[in-house]
Design a protein around this motif. Structure first.
Motif, PDB file in Angstrom:
ATOM      1  N   MET A  28       0.838  -1.212   0.000  1.00  0.00           N
ATOM      2  CA  MET A  28       0.000   0.000   0.000  1.00  0.00           C
ATOM      3  C   MET A  28       0.865   1.251   0.000  1.00  0.00           C
ATOM      4  SD  MET A  28      -1.583   0.682   3.827  1.00  0.00           S
ATOM      5  CE  MET A  28      -2.093  -0.955   4.234  1.00  0.00           C
ATOM      6  N   GLY A  29       1.999   1.196   0.693  1.00  0.00           N
ATOM      7  CA  GLY A  29       2.907   2.342   0.694  1.00  0.00           C
ATOM      8  C   GLY A  29       3.453   2.623  -0.694  1.00  0.00           C
ATOM      9  N   TYR A  30       3.817   1.557  -1.410  1.00  0.00           N
ATOM     10  CA  TYR A  30       4.334   1.772  -2.763  1.00  0.00           C
ATOM     11  C   TYR A  30       3.229   2.281  -3.691  1.00  0.00           C
ATOM     12  CZ  TYR A  30       7.344   1.533  -6.756  1.00  0.00           C
ATOM     13  OH  TYR A  30       8.092   1.888  -7.855  1.00  0.00           O
ATOM     14  N   ALA A  31       2.008   1.835  -3.488  1.00  0.00           N
ATOM     15  CA  ALA A  31       0.880   2.363  -4.275  1.00  0.00           C
ATOM     16  C   ALA A  31       0.715   3.865  -4.026  1.00  0.00           C
ATOM     17  CB  ALA A  31      -0.401   1.618  -3.941  1.00  0.00           C
ATOM     18  N   SER A  32       0.949   4.312  -2.797  1.00  0.00           N
ATOM     19  CA  SER A  32       0.859   5.754  -2.524  1.00  0.00           C
ATOM     20  C   SER A  32       1.972   6.498  -3.260  1.00  0.00           C
ATOM     21  CB  SER A  32       0.925   6.038  -1.018  1.00  0.00           C
ATOM     22  OG  SER A  32       2.238   5.930  -0.498  1.00  0.00           O
ATOM     23  N   HIS A  33       3.137   5.893  -3.353  1.00  0.00           N
ATOM     24  CA  HIS A  33       4.248   6.504  -4.096  1.00  0.00           C
ATOM     25  C   HIS A  33       3.892   6.633  -5.579  1.00  0.00           C
ATOM     26  CE1 HIS A  33       8.227   7.492  -5.507  1.00  0.00           C
ATOM     27  NE2 HIS A  33       8.228   6.413  -6.279  1.00  0.00           N
ATOM     28  N   LEU A  34       3.340   5.585  -6.158  1.00  0.00           N
ATOM     29  CA  LEU A  34       2.928   5.652  -7.563  1.00  0.00           C
ATOM     30  C   LEU A  34       1.841   6.702  -7.769  1.00  0.00           C
ATOM     31  CD1 LEU A  34       2.829   1.851  -8.460  1.00  0.00           C
ATOM     32  CD2 LEU A  34       4.563   3.532  -9.143  1.00  0.00           C
TER      33      LEU A  34
END
Length: 190
Positions: free
Chosen positions: A68-74
């Motif tokens: 989920m953290g990487y999705a926020s980065h994207l």
């Protein structure tokens, strides 16, 4: 102008911070879980069928928090590269949903394990699941190098399972008072 503070955009812009924030918050939340999951309050409850061993939760949540953290980065990358106001607005709304779901997620453990309010925690996890589904849909339409849906689908699935578990703990461990025996098939069952 987004209602989110700029610092939240900056956190998501850095992939290490974007992934580290939910993992760190989850680890802190896990401290509460660890103590209470060994308590008499929790160990004497009847678990629902399919309840996994407690050792499963830490690794699963760590992976989900990282995804989920990487999705926020994207998502913040899509915000920064949006060429239309509609693209900027969609990414901004997705980030608002991201931080809202993160707050709801962090609230569940203190409700269920800290305050021992499994019914209130069930309401929280249902709101969390709805927010995560809305966030997943909002992020899906963004122009990102990888579809955020692949990062968020496991989270959606796990929340469905976690909601079932929470509901099972509520249902199987209800307090029975005078006149409510029919709820669990007592002598006054219809």
């Amino acid at each position: 102008m987004s209602p989110l503070p700029e610092i939240l955009f900056e956190v998501a812009r850095n992939p290490i911070l974007a992934v580290g924030l939910p993992i760190g918050l989850g680890a802190a939340s896990g401290f509460i879980t660890g103590r209470t999951s060994r308590s008499n309050w929790f160990t004497t409850m009847s678990p629902p069928p399919g309840n996994p061993p407690k050792e499963v939760f830490g690794p699963v949540w760590t992976i989900l928090y990282g995804l989920m953290g990487y999705a926020s980065h994207l998502t913040v990358r899509a915000f920064d590269s949006a060429v239309t106001p509609a693209g900027t607005e969609q990414a901004d709304q997705a980030l608002q949903l991201y931080y809202a779901q993160l707050a709801l997620n962090m609230l569940w453990t203190p409700l269920f394990f800290g305050a021992k309010q499994k019914e209130v925690a069930l309401g929280n996890i249902l709101a969390l699941t709805g927010t995560v589904v809305a966030m997943t849909v909002k992020m899906h339409g963004l122009n990102t190098p990888f579809s955020t849906t692949w990062f968020l689908a496991p989270y959606c699935a796990w929340l469905g399972y976690a909601s079932y578990l929470n509901a099972g703990f509520v249902f199987l461990n209800r307090e029975v008072g005078p006149g409510t025996e029919w709820l669990i098939g007592g002598n006054n069952a219809l």
